[in-house]
Write an enzyme that holds these catalytic residues in place. Structure first.
Site: not given
Length: 406
Positions: A333, A328, A392, A307, A296
């Site tokens: 993102h 990313k 989120f 992570e 991520h």
């Protein structure tokens, strides 16, 4: 019905790293970020100045000019990416297979450009009405519904909105539909276009956007960089793909999802761990089998260290020689669409035997000691990979992929 194997036969991408899959993949392999100054909003009005904004996008390569006014930018991106994926797959949709095909997409915001224009018309320009198609253009399901109409697909069509995990949730749902025999084929992925004044001001207020660029896992990281775009994949049952002689790019073998049930923005390590564990269990493989993780990796202080800790806890000693990277750092993102990019990147990493890097890396962080493939892609043939998405709202979605072998 016995579960069926599910393979990938097409990919499509519209991103700041490239307007098609080939250019996108080359940018990742060459570690060329699509991050730079954005222009769709006056940068003097926003505290941060950089983003992964798409330049020179021409939707008419795939969409009739007469149809463009019916589509918000997020829908246009999705349709172009979907048509690229379908073209590569070689599928033709007809009355025979239309009801056995799904379109399942992810987005966190939907048609925000149309929404922004409506606000501007009403509150700034004092107009008495907005565009007559404002509602259908802003709908979260506008892109999935438009793809179904453009291609004649009549099976399950819907949109999943789970913030930054949206595309992984969408792909995982499509995978399960095919595996369980509900559908024979599906188009899945996501689309997002966050470069509007209102939305950028909202991200400015939350103070997690980096002032320059995205440096995942680096001690000098200062936050994420917003991106936009759409990634799409075409999935089919193995039997269906073989029957029509399709070229198979890879295989999707597992999906795991959890909810932290703890905090709206702060990730919980246990939720991330369980999502990875569930994906491995669903795929019927051991953690030692995994040869790469597309992380991520947002570039925020809290996410990256969490992570890494989660990966180390799940993969134990195997994590000492398990390469992970955050793409990313290259494509930004893209919120609800970001894991669609990462799914494509993971599929192509397995297919091509090249692991994309974590770009912009500068300095070791003691909380992120793991092989993050810094700054340069790596040739390595692997058989299994995971792609992580932690959103989120405490929503986690993890996909497991396998290199295609007969």
């Amino acid at each position: 019905m016995n579960s069926r194997r599910v393979v990938i036969t097409g990919t499509g991408v519209v991103s700041a790293c490239g307007l098609n899959t080939a250019d996108f993949w080359n940018s990742l392999v060459e570690s060329k970020p699509g991050i730079g100054p954005f222009s769709s909003v006056d940068p003097e009005l926003i505290r941060f100045k950089n983003g992964a904004e798409i330049k020179d996008f021409d939707p008419t390569i795939s969409i009739e000019k007469s149809d463009l006014d019916l589509m918000d930018r997020f829908t246009q991106l999705a349709v172009v990416a979907a048509k690229e994926a379908v073209k590569q797959s070689g599928i033709t949709f007809n009355e025979e297979n239309a009801y056995r095909t799904a379109v399942i997409l992810g987005t966190s915001m939907g048609g925000v450009n149309t929404q922004e224009q409506s606000y501007s018309d009403l509150y700034r320009d004092k107009k008495s009405r907005v565009h007559p198609l404002s509602i259908p253009k802003t709908m979260l399901n506008a892109a999935s519904s438009t793809i179904s109409m453009q291609l004649g697909i009549k099976g399950p069509v819907y949109t999943i909105s789970t913030a930054c995990a949206s595309s992984n949730h969408a792909i995982g749902n499509a995978f399960w539909l095919i595996r369980n025999g509900i559908c024979d084929q599906a188009i899945s992925g996501g689309s997002e276009t966050p470069f509007t004044y209102t939305f950028l001001k909202a991200w400015e207020a939350i103070r997690v956007v980096a002032p320059d660029t995205c440096r995942p896992f680096s001690k000098t990281r200062q936050g994420m960089i917003l991106g936009e775009g759409s990634g799409m994949i075409v999935m089919e049952s193995l039997e269906h793909a073989k029957k029509r002689g399709a070229v198979i790019l890879g295989e999707i073998i597992g999906f795991g999802m959890t909810s932290d049930a703890s905090h709206i923005t702060k990730p919980d390590q246990h939720g991330a761990e369980r999502a990875m564990s569930f994906a491995l269990k669903d795929a019927h493989i051991s953690y030692e089998s995994i040869g790469y993780i597309n992380a991520h990796g947002t570039g925020t202080l809290v996410n990256d260290s969490m992570e890494v800790a989660a990966i180390k806890n799940i993969f134990k000693d195997h994590s000492n020689h398990l390469p992970i990277s955050s793409t990313k750092s290259l494509h930004g993102h893209a919120l609800g669409a970001t894991s669609s990019f990462e799914a494509v990147a993971t599929i192509l990493a397995l297919k091509n035997g090249i692991l994309p890097p974590t770009a912009n890396y500068e300095e070791l962080d003691e909380s992120c000691i793991i092989d993050i493939i810094p700054n340069k892609s790596r040739e390595k043939n692997i058989d299994y990979a995971l792609s992580n998405a932690f959103a989120f709202g405490g929503l986690n979605a993890v996909l497991a992929f396998k290199k295609w072998k007969e």
